[in-house]
Structures are given as structure tokens and as C-alpha cells.
Motif scaffolding. Structure first.
Motif, PDB file in Angstrom:
ATOM      1  N   THR A   5       0.771  -1.275  -0.008  1.00 11.74           N
ATOM      2  CA  THR A   5       0.085   0.149   0.111  1.00 11.74           C
ATOM      3  C   THR A   5       0.971   1.176   0.256  1.00 11.74           C
ATOM      4  O   THR A   5       1.716   1.159   0.677  1.00 11.74           O
ATOM      5  CB  THR A   5      -1.007  -0.181   1.164  1.00 11.74           C
ATOM      6  OG1 THR A   5      -1.809  -1.199   1.157  1.00 11.74           O
ATOM      7  CG2 THR A   5      -1.809   1.156   1.107  1.00 11.74           C
ATOM      8  N   ILE A   7       1.160   5.351   0.663  1.00 17.65           N
ATOM      9  CA  ILE A   7       0.563   6.340   1.434  1.00 17.65           C
ATOM     10  C   ILE A   7       1.414   7.413   1.524  1.00 17.65           C
ATOM     11  O   ILE A   7       2.608   7.329   1.194  1.00 17.65           O
ATOM     12  CB  ILE A   7      -0.105   5.663   2.939  1.00 17.65           C
ATOM     13  CG1 ILE A   7       1.075   5.054   3.687  1.00 17.65           C
ATOM     14  CG2 ILE A   7      -1.090   4.772   2.802  1.00 17.65           C
ATOM     15  CD1 ILE A   7       0.801   4.859   5.157  1.00 17.65           C
ATOM     16  N   GLY A 168      -3.180   4.476  -1.689  1.00 20.14           N
ATOM     17  CA  GLY A 168      -4.198   4.880  -0.645  1.00 20.14           C
ATOM     18  C   GLY A 168      -4.212   6.489  -0.812  1.00 20.14           C
ATOM     19  O   GLY A 168      -3.933   7.094  -1.296  1.00 20.14           O
ATOM     20  N   SER A 179      -7.151   1.012   4.273  1.00 11.32           N
ATOM     21  CA  SER A 179      -6.215   0.887   3.154  1.00 11.32           C
ATOM     22  C   SER A 179      -4.936   0.073   3.548  1.00 11.32           C
ATOM     23  O   SER A 179      -4.362  -0.741   2.667  1.00 11.32           O
ATOM     24  CB  SER A 179      -5.681   1.933   2.540  1.00 11.32           C
ATOM     25  OG  SER A 179      -6.610   2.937   1.942  1.00 11.32           O
ATOM     26  N   ILE A 180      -4.543   0.142   4.755  1.00  9.64           N
ATOM     27  CA  ILE A 180      -3.392  -0.409   5.065  1.00  9.64           C
ATOM     28  C   ILE A 180      -3.574  -1.851   6.217  1.00  9.64           C
ATOM     29  O   ILE A 180      -2.624  -2.542   6.569  1.00  9.64           O
ATOM     30  CB  ILE A 180      -2.360   0.433   5.974  1.00  9.64           C
ATOM     31  CG1 ILE A 180      -2.839   0.997   7.342  1.00  9.64           C
ATOM     32  CG2 ILE A 180      -2.079   1.666   5.158  1.00  9.64           C
ATOM     33  CD1 ILE A 180      -1.885   1.903   7.930  1.00  9.64           C
ATOM     34  N   ALA A 183      -1.824  -5.430   5.285  1.00  7.21           N
ATOM     35  CA  ALA A 183      -1.158  -4.909   4.204  1.00  7.21           C
ATOM     36  C   ALA A 183       0.191  -5.617   4.345  1.00  7.21           C
ATOM     37  O   ALA A 183       0.585  -5.686   5.788  1.00  7.21           O
ATOM     38  CB  ALA A 183      -0.654  -3.603   3.544  1.00  7.21           C
ATOM     39  N   LEU A 186       4.041  -1.150   3.362  1.00  6.71           N
ATOM     40  CA  LEU A 186       3.686   0.220   2.947  1.00  6.71           C
ATOM     41  C   LEU A 186       4.855   0.886   2.352  1.00  6.71           C
ATOM     42  O   LEU A 186       5.941   0.621   3.027  1.00  6.71           O
ATOM     43  CB  LEU A 186       3.470   0.984   4.489  1.00  6.71           C
ATOM     44  CG  LEU A 186       2.167   0.437   5.118  1.00  6.71           C
ATOM     45  CD1 LEU A 186       2.064   1.526   6.312  1.00  6.71           C
ATOM     46  CD2 LEU A 186       1.142   0.251   4.357  1.00  6.71           C
ATOM     47  N   ALA A 207       1.520   3.017  11.029  1.00  8.61           N
ATOM     48  CA  ALA A 207       2.038   1.772  10.458  1.00  8.61           C
ATOM     49  C   ALA A 207       2.508   1.084  11.700  1.00  8.61           C
ATOM     50  O   ALA A 207       2.283  -0.445  11.577  1.00  8.61           O
ATOM     51  CB  ALA A 207       3.218   2.126   9.657  1.00  8.61           C
ATOM     52  N   VAL A 212       2.701  -3.044  10.333  1.00 10.27           N
ATOM     53  CA  VAL A 212       2.843  -3.203   9.027  1.00 10.27           C
ATOM     54  C   VAL A 212       4.306  -2.558   8.558  1.00 10.27           C
ATOM     55  O   VAL A 212       4.432  -1.307   9.054  1.00 10.27           O
ATOM     56  CB  VAL A 212       2.067  -2.384   8.011  1.00 10.27           C
ATOM     57  CG1 VAL A 212       2.300  -2.858   6.370  1.00 10.27           C
ATOM     58  CG2 VAL A 212       0.596  -2.961   8.376  1.00 10.27           C
ATOM     59  N   ALA A 214       7.356  -0.472   6.850  1.00  8.26           N
ATOM     60  CA  ALA A 214       7.305   0.784   5.931  1.00  8.26           C
ATOM     61  C   ALA A 214       8.782   0.967   5.331  1.00  8.26           C
ATOM     62  O   ALA A 214       9.529   1.021   5.714  1.00  8.26           O
ATOM     63  CB  ALA A 214       6.943   1.901   6.680  1.00  8.26           C
TER      64      ALA A 214
END
Lengths: 293, 286
Positions: A5, A7, A168, A179-180, A183, A186, A207, A212, A214
């Protein structure tokens, strides 16, 4: 199957331009535009729409003046000041909670599910695109985002597509969380400014809360190289993998005007840099995939 | 009078326009309210001092299991799956709750009372030039920004001139910021993305019955997409702010264009007086 995703926290840092390029560079993928209330990906990825469906969201109260006795029960109970003193529901203020419907002594209030927008399945060069258009001033963007991601996962599973790329929305609220959630990775696309830094820190905290991993990509890095270097230092200290810098390049806007992704349109400095970011992100995603397997 | 600065697309320069306009208003007559509570940035430019901070909460239910008879009325009325019975327990999901109080009203055993969930902070301060700024900062992990936006707007003095820095997008947060504004100044970026999202915001404003005008930001002197759209819609363009690397560098450092670039100061002063005239004609000035 892996889901990446993109963002930013701050808006307008280049999420969609990066996503469109990734969608062009990936050999096989499903791409999702999760910025449903200001969707732009379709403008920069040549596509043919295969399916259009209306999206049903929450319910809205509506008072039938022919039945209403103006007893005031609904007015008193509504927490959202959505009912006027002459007993008309403001559809924008109505939260769809149904409290007025439940308490109306004469059943004068209907409570129908609303069409909140349209969702589309389109075909593009390297695979399907799942996108939507939220109706004007409609709610339930988070719900719509979750529905689009679900559809993308089903398509990927059916067709053995290994990657889902999600474009996102800005911010850190409801549609970003949608959206996350779950996931695999990111990519935070930011820009070298005080605002970009401030907003990136907040999105990184989100995050972390959602566990998630990143990556960071600094767009228009040369507009303030000093800030860009501070951001790289922040990434090092905060367990963010640095995926690269993209220089300011007028080809980005030119590609948008041409209705194409940057990497398809140009071989200039920004295009080269985006390809480098893509290499860095995919090698990591593949690497963790192999380790998990 | 409330003027909201919006755009649809993110990063077109809403905050830049808001803070620079406020900074060139005579006698610091403008109060600024940053309603982009997910990612507020106005304070980075206006630099308010002696700030006070208060947490803002919303109602969520708390269930007293001593009183609960597991009738499931609460679960039935809740449209948001925020309260449910599992076996002999009632579970609440505070993050899903919209604070409608339906469960509390419907409970026949008075087992549900109002508890609270923190949405974020409301912060206030005044900068060295005397400009008051109020902003919301959504708690990281909180999904719902509109109730916090409402709280920021509740601090607006209707007799003063207030600028509201709005969030991007066209859904609930943007609508919460734009509702009940007397005028909207839309920051338009002359690109296909900028035009697409601007048009969505114009449609939302028509629905909300708020009069509006445009300011073109990062004008490259070439693209006419915003001009053509504005002409078609009959919406006035109040100013054109050029794109320069110098301007981008000033903004990136958290400095004000009106302090650093004389040409920008002239453009913003002119925009301010045209905006005040135009907003006044909206006929809603208080």
C-alpha cells in the motif's frame, strides 16, 4: 500473494504518480485506487472498464410528512442535529444510526440503504484495476476501500497474480486505516518539507500500531536536500527502509497531461529514480516472501 | 464570517494559502482554524506560542454486567456493529461507535452508561503577530475525524473573520469542514488530477449551498484547464500564484511566502482584499 500500500500522510506528495509507475513496471499485478473520494489513478493508467456496479453503504432516515405527527421524539433523541424543527432530515448531517426510526411512535421514518458510489473493474496493460467513485459528499469511504481490497484479493487468488498494489488516500483516518489493515508492506511517499516530515511521522506511528513494515521514498528531494537528509536520518532511526529519492522533474506533470504513467512516458531523471525505488521495494518484498515460505 | 479553504486534491496548497492570507490581513483580524485534523500543518507556519491543549472525547457505551439481562436490544439497534452479545457477555468495540447513544436509550435494564473515547487534542495559541490559531490533532489510530472537526469549528466566533484550513478529499471530513461556511476559497492546481478533484469539490459545495471562488496555485502560465473549467461553471479566479523553486523552498522550511518574497506579498494582499469583497457579496456576512 503480497499487498503493497502506498500512503503519504500529507496529500499531493506523488502517491498516485508512483503507484501508476509501479503498476506499469510490475509484470503481473492487481492495482487498487483506494483514494475513493478523490480518485486519480484512472486518469494516468490507460484502461478499459469491464464492470460497473453501484456501491451500497449505510442507511439514511427520511421522514414522511404525511404520517409524521410532529411529536418531537426524533428531534430530542438525534445526537447529530440532523432533524430540523419542521421535521426534515438533513441527509448530510444524518449519521444513519436509526435511533429516530426506532423511537418514532407512528413509523413515519423510512431507513433505506443508500447508494454511496460506483465501483469499477477495469483492464490495464499489466493486469486488472479495481477503482471507485464515491458519490458527492457521501460517507462510508472506509467501507468502500475494504470492499475494493477484498475484490482485488479475490481476483489475485483466482488468477494467480502475485502482487496487489494499493494507491492509498492522504491523512491517517478511516480510509487510510482501511487501506493498510493487513497489508504486507507500506511505501510512504513524502516530500522534503516541514509539513511532509510532520505528517510522515504520524503515518509511521500508525504503521507501527498496525504492525506493517514501512519503506520511505522522498519525492522532489532536490527542492530541499537538507530536509531530505533529515528524513533519511529519521528513517534510519525509526526502522523505516529507505527506498530512494526522486528529483523534481516537469515530466511528472507532463506524463499526467498525456494520461500515461511516468515510466511509460519518460526516461528522464524522475522516471529513472522511480524505477530504482521499485527495484528496492520489490527485492525486499520478494526477499521476505521467500523467508516466510 | 467563515471562509473555508479547500481543494479536493491533497497538496495543492490549502495550508500555504490559509496561513499567508491570514498573515497579510490587516491588524491580525483573521482567526485561523485548522480542520485538517488528520495531518494539521498550519501551526508549523504560524508558530503559535503559549499553546493550551485539551483532550476531546466522544461518548462510547460501558455495560454493567450486573444489571444486563442479555436481551440483545443494544445489539439490534446498533447500525455500526459496535456492541454485540457473545455468550453471556456483552462486547463493545469503541473504535466502531458513532456515539448515537441508541444502545443507552434502548437498554431496558439501565445497564449501559456513557463512557468516553479520546478522539484527539484541541490546541490553541496565538503567534507573535497576534494571529490566533486553533487546531485539532486526531489521535493516531483513531478513524473518525468529523467529530473532532466539529469541536474545532465549535470554537469559531461568528462575529470574527475566520479562515478554516480544510482537509483534502470530498467525503465526511471535507464536508464537516465546509458545512455552514459562508464562503469557500478553492485552491486549484492546473493539472488533470487537480481539475478532477476540484470539480468534485465544486459539486459538493453546490449541494451544501456555499458560494465559492478559485485561486490557481503553481501556475505555470501554460495550462488553461482551470480557466476553461472556471469559465464553464461561472466561478471567478481571484488570483494566480506562480510556481517557482524559490517559493517551494520557502514553504518547505515552514516560512511564510509573504515574509520572504515581496512579489508573493503583493499577490496575497491583493487576493485578501478581493476575497473579502467577494465573500461579502455572498450575502451571509455577520
Amino acid at each position: 500473494m503480497k499487498e503493497l500500500t502506498i500512503i503519504s500522510g500529507k496529500g499531493g506528495t506523488g502517491k498516485t504518480s508512483v503507484t501508476a509507475s509501479f503498476a506499469f513496471l510490475a509484470a503481473s499485478r492487481v492495482v487498487v485506487d483506494a483514494d475513493v473520494d478523490a480518485a486519480n489513478l484512472f486518469l494516468t493508467l490507460p484502461h478499459t472498464t469491464l464492470q460497473t456496479e453501484s456501491f451500497l453503504g449505510g442507511r439514511l432516515a427520511e421522514i414522511d410528512p404525511g404520517i409524521c405527527t410532529e411529536c418531537g421524539e426524533c428531534l430530542e433523541r438525534c445526537q447529530f442535529e440532523a432533524i430540523s424543527t419542521d421535521f426534515v432530515v438533513d441527509p448530510i448531517a444524518c449519521e444513519g444510526c436509526g435511533v429516530c426510526v426506532h423511537y418514532c411512535p407512528v413509523d413515519a421514518i423510512s431507513f433505506e440503504q443508500q447508494t454511496c458510489g460506483e465501483r469499477f473493474l477495469s483492464n490495464t496493460a499489466n493486469g486488472p484495476m479495481v477503482h471507485a467513485r464515491l458519490g458527492i459528499a457521501q460517507e462510508n469511504s472506509g467501507m468502500l476501500v475494504s470492499a475494493l481490497r477484498q475484490q482485488a484479493r479475490e481476483i489475485a487468488k483466482e488468477n494467480n497474480i502475485p502482487l496487489i498494489i494499493v494507491d492509498g488516500p492522504p491523512g491517517i483516518g478511516c480510509p487510510v486505516i482501511a487501506s493498510i489493515t493487513n497489508a504486507d508492506a507500506l511505501l510512504i511517499v513524502t516530500e522534503p518539507s516541514m509539513s511532509g516530515m510532520h505528517d510522515m511521522e504520524r503515518v509511521k506511528r500508525l504503521a507501527d500500531q498496525m504492525r506493517v513494515p514501512a519503506f520511505l521514498c522522498i519525492n522532489k528531494a532536490d527542492l530541499n536536500q537538507e530536509k531530505a537528509d533529515l528524513m533519511k536520518a529519521f528513517a534510519r532511526e525509526n526502522n523505516i527502509k529507505f527506498a530512494g529519492e526522486i528529483p523534481f522533474d516537469r515530466d511528472v506533470t507532463a506524463s499526467m497531461n498525456a494520461g500515461k504513467s511516468l515510466v511509460e512516458f519518460s526516461q528522464g531523471p524522475a522516471s529513472q529514480a522511480v524505477q530504482n525505488v521499485w527495484q528496492n521495494v520489490t527485492s525486499y518484498v520478494n526477499d521476505t516472501m521467500n523467508r516466510l515460505a | 464570517m467563515i471562509v473555508t479553504i479547500a481543494s479536493g486534491k491533497g497538496g495543492t496548497g490549502k495550508t500555504t494559502v490559509t496561513v499567508n492570507l491570514a498573515a497579510c490581513a490587516p491588524n491580525a483580524e483573521v482567526q485561523v482554524f485548522d480542520c485538517d485534523v488528520e495531518e494539521p500543518n498550519s501551526h508549523l507556519f504560524l508558530k503559535p506560542e503559549n499553546c493550551s491543549k485539551e483532550p476531546i472525547s466522544t461518548m462510547v457505551p460501558e455495560v454493567d454486567m450486573e444489571k444486563c439481562t442479555l436481551c440483545k436490544e443494544c445489539e439490534k439497534i446498533c447500525q455500526f456493529s459496535a456492541i454485540t452479545t457473545i455468550g453471556k457477555k456483552v462486547m463493545t468495540f469503541p473504535e466502531m461507535c458513532h456515539s448515537c447513544r441508541g444502545c443507552e436509550m434502548v437498554c431496558p435494564d439501565n445497564a449501559i452508561t456513557a463512557s468516553s473515547r479520546v478522539l484527539g487534542d484541541l490546541i490553541k495559541g496565538t503567534n507573535s503577530a497576534g494571529i490566533p490559531l486553533t487546531w485539532g490533532e486526531l489521535r493516531v489510530g483513531e478513524a473518525m475525524s468529523p467529530p473532532l472537526i466539529e469541536q474545532v469549528k465549535a470554537r469559531i466566533d461568528p462575529k470574527a473573520i475566520s479562515f478554516v484550513d480544510g482537509p483534502p478529499g470530498t467525503s465526511c471530513p471535507a464536508v464537516a469542514a465546509l458545512r455552514n461556511s459562508d464562503f469557500a476559497l478553492l485552491v486549484a492546481e492546473p493539472t488533470p488530477f487537480g481539475l478532477n478533484d476540484l470539480a468534485l469539490t465544486v459539486e459538493a459545495l453546490k449541494k451544501l449551498d456555499v458560494p465559492m471562488a478559485f485561486v490557481i496555485n503553481r501556475d505555470d502560465g501554460k495550462s488553461r484547464v482551470i480557466d476553461d473549467y472556471a469559465a464553464k461553471e461561472g466561478i471567478e479566479i481571484l488570483a494566480r500564484l506562480p510556481f517557482t523553486r524559490e517559493a517551494a523552498a520557502v514553504c518547505s522550511k515552514g516560512l511564510l511566502l509573504v515574509d520572504e518574497i515581496p512579489e508573493m506579498q503583493r499577490l496575497f494582499k491583493d487576493l485578501y482584499s478581493r476575497l473579502m469583497q467577494k465573500a461579502d457579496k455572498g450575502g451571509k456576512i455577520k
